[in-house]
Scaffold this motif. Structure first.
Motif, PDB file in Angstrom:
ATOM      1  N   ARG A   1       0.862  -1.187   0.000  1.00 50.30           N
ATOM      2  CA  ARG A   1       0.000   0.000   0.000  1.00 50.30           C
ATOM      3  C   ARG A   1       0.895   1.231   0.000  1.00 50.30           C
ATOM      4  O   ARG A   1       1.981   1.219   0.570  1.00 50.30           O
ATOM      5  N   VAL A   2       0.416   2.322  -0.585  1.00 53.26           N
ATOM      6  CA  VAL A   2       1.160   3.577  -0.526  1.00 53.26           C
ATOM      7  C   VAL A   2       0.272   4.670   0.050  1.00 53.26           C
ATOM      8  O   VAL A   2      -0.961   4.590  -0.017  1.00 53.26           O
ATOM      9  N   GLY A   3       0.907   5.675   0.636  1.00 58.95           N
ATOM     10  CA  GLY A   3       0.185   6.823   1.169  1.00 58.95           C
ATOM     11  C   GLY A   3       0.954   8.094   0.869  1.00 58.95           C
ATOM     12  O   GLY A   3       2.172   8.065   0.623  1.00 58.95           O
ATOM     13  N   ILE A   4       0.228   9.209   0.879  1.00 56.91           N
ATOM     14  CA  ILE A   4       0.819  10.517   0.606  1.00 56.91           C
ATOM     15  C   ILE A   4       0.560  11.437   1.791  1.00 56.91           C
ATOM     16  O   ILE A   4      -0.482  11.318   2.447  1.00 56.91           O
ATOM     17  N   GLY A   5       1.498  12.321   2.051  1.00 58.09           N
ATOM     18  CA  GLY A   5       1.317  13.302   3.128  1.00 58.09           C
ATOM     19  C   GLY A   5       1.833  14.656   2.710  1.00 58.09           C
ATOM     20  O   GLY A   5       2.804  14.750   1.950  1.00 58.09           O
ATOM     21  N   TYR A   6       1.155  15.689   3.169  1.00 58.62           N
ATOM     22  CA  TYR A   6       1.595  17.074   2.914  1.00 58.62           C
ATOM     23  C   TYR A   6       1.369  17.876   4.189  1.00 58.62           C
ATOM     24  O   TYR A   6       0.390  17.649   4.897  1.00 58.62           O
ATOM     25  N   ASP A   7       2.263  18.815   4.464  1.00 60.11           N
ATOM     26  CA  ASP A   7       2.051  19.710   5.596  1.00 60.11           C
ATOM     27  C   ASP A   7       2.755  21.031   5.338  1.00 60.11           C
ATOM     28  O   ASP A   7       3.681  21.099   4.520  1.00 60.11           O
ATOM     29  N   ALA A   8       2.310  22.058   6.025  1.00 60.54           N
ATOM     30  CA  ALA A   8       2.956  23.371   5.968  1.00 60.54           C
ATOM     31  C   ALA A   8       2.844  24.013   7.336  1.00 60.54           C
ATOM     32  O   ALA A   8       1.829  23.843   8.033  1.00 60.54           O
ATOM     33  N   HIS A   9       3.886  24.698   7.747  1.00 63.03           N
ATOM     34  CA  HIS A   9       3.871  25.444   9.005  1.00 63.03           C
ATOM     35  C   HIS A   9       4.506  26.807   8.805  1.00 63.03           C
ATOM     36  O   HIS A   9       5.413  26.971   7.986  1.00 63.03           O
ATOM     37  N   ARG A  10       4.023  27.759   9.609  1.00 60.08           N
ATOM     38  CA  ARG A  10       4.504  29.134   9.556  1.00 60.08           C
ATOM     39  C   ARG A  10       5.822  29.263  10.330  1.00 60.08           C
ATOM     40  O   ARG A  10       5.987  28.644  11.386  1.00 60.08           O
ATOM     41  N   LEU A  11       6.745  30.075   9.810  1.00 57.41           N
ATOM     42  CA  LEU A  11       8.003  30.356  10.506  1.00 57.41           C
ATOM     43  C   LEU A  11       7.842  31.596  11.374  1.00 57.41           C
ATOM     44  O   LEU A  11       7.364  32.630  10.895  1.00 57.41           O
TER      45      LEU A  11
END
Ligand code: MG
Length: 158
Positions: free
Chosen positions: A3-13
């Motif tokens: 199985r494969v999965g994808i992840g994305y995230d963003a955070h403020r500096l």
């Protein structure tokens, strides 16, 4: 069958926060804002692993309304996700992640990141790929307003 999965995230500096990336503290004037330590790279990896297992996302498992995760090391999230996958009979085949940030250069920290992630998940660092790119000055990573990360994970039945 894998199985494969994808992840994305963003955070403020922001100023006044330690910069944690890939489970490693990196000297920096600014750090990533978040309820936990804001480790954008680990959050993308966590969501890729959860997605591959058909689980809900990191925000569901570790809600930012829960005081026990305030300031928490995101390596704890990976440890708990590793345990969850293990209970379900999944083994991590590989992880590949990309950090999108104008700075810092992560080369000097790469092996420490792979070691930290490998320890948290109980897998060999050879199964973990980490890369970084700038955003060529464009958009929020380019302006230094924040960082983003993407990851994929592949699981096999143990
Ligand atoms: Mg996050």
């Amino acid at each position: 069958m894998g199985r494969v999965g994808i992840g994305y995230d963003a955070h403020r500096l922001v100023t006044g926060r330690a910069l944690m990336l890939g489970g490693v503290a990196i000297p920096s004037e600014k750090g990533l804002l978040g309820h936990s330590d804001g480790d954008v790279l680990l959050h993308a990896i966590a969501d890729a692993l959860l997605g591959a297992a058909g689980e809900r996302d990191i925000g569901h498992l570790f809600p930012n309304s829960d005081p026990q995760w305030k300031g928490a090391s995101s390596l704890i999230f990976l440890e708990q996700i590793g345990d969850l996958l293990h209970r379900q009979g999944w083994a991590v085949e590989n992880i590949d992640a990309s950090l999108i940030a104008e700075a810092p250069k992560i080369g000097p920290y790469l092996e420490a990141m792979r070691a930290a992630i490998g320890r948290a998940l109980g897998i060999e660092p050879a199964r973990i790929g980490i890369k970084a790119t700038t955003n060529e000055g464009m958009g929020f990573p380019g302006r230094g307003e924040g960082m983003a990360a993407m990851a994929v994970a592949s699981l096999e039945k143990a």
